[in-house]
Design an enzyme around this catalytic site. Structure first.
Site, PDB file in Angstrom:
ATOM      1  NE  ARG A  23      36.291  46.411  43.880  1.00  9.98           N
ATOM      2  CZ  ARG A  23      36.055  47.643  44.315  1.00  9.98           C
ATOM      3  NH1 ARG A  23      36.480  48.032  45.505  1.00  9.98           N
ATOM      4  NH2 ARG A  23      35.393  48.496  43.580  1.00  9.98           N
ATOM      5  CG  ASP A  24      30.444  40.620  41.246  1.00 13.44           C
ATOM      6  OD1 ASP A  24      30.037  39.973  42.239  1.00 13.44           O
ATOM      7  OD2 ASP A  24      29.688  40.996  40.337  1.00 13.44           O
ATOM      8  CG  LEU A  25      35.672  34.562  41.237  1.00  9.34           C
ATOM      9  CD1 LEU A  25      35.859  34.728  39.738  1.00  9.34           C
ATOM     10  CD2 LEU A  25      36.939  34.040  41.874  1.00  9.34           C
ATOM     11  CG  ASN A  29      30.959  37.815  36.879  1.00 10.19           C
ATOM     12  OD1 ASN A  29      30.106  38.031  36.023  1.00 10.19           O
ATOM     13  ND2 ASN A  29      31.037  38.524  37.982  1.00 10.19           N
ATOM     14  CB  THR A  63      26.928  39.223  43.484  1.00  5.61           C
ATOM     15  OG1 THR A  63      27.249  39.775  42.201  1.00  5.61           O
ATOM     16  CG2 THR A  63      25.534  38.615  43.454  1.00  5.61           C
TER      17      THR A  63
END
Length: 80
Positions: A23-25, A29, A63
């Site tokens: 959910r935040d690739l 990261n 993000t």
């Protein structure tokens, strides 16, 4: 670039097969080990299948700069 994309896709497939959604690739990261292999990190907002939901429908997770435009609001959409 293709090899990097494949390695990241394999990593995502690995966690997805276990019921985890990152959910935040985003580039920040992805870290590289001593051999240069990419590693997915920061599962802080990950969702786990079968776990109690910590977010509600409509909550923004991730993000904003890396979210699909249609997630950001009414009228926003991906470029043609």
């Amino acid at each position: 670039v293709v090899a990097l994309g494949r390695a990241l896709a394999r990593g995502l497939a690995h966690v997805h097969a276990r019921g985890v959604l990152h959910r935040d690739l985003k580039p920040a990261n992805v870290l590289f080990d001593a051999q240069g292999a990419p590693k997915l990190v920061d599962f802080g907002v990950a969702a786990v299948a079968g776990a109690d939901r910590l977010t509600r429908t409509g909550d923004l997770v991730g993000t904003p700069r890396y979210l699909a435009p249609e997630v950001l609001g009414e009228g926003a959409r991906s470029a043609d």
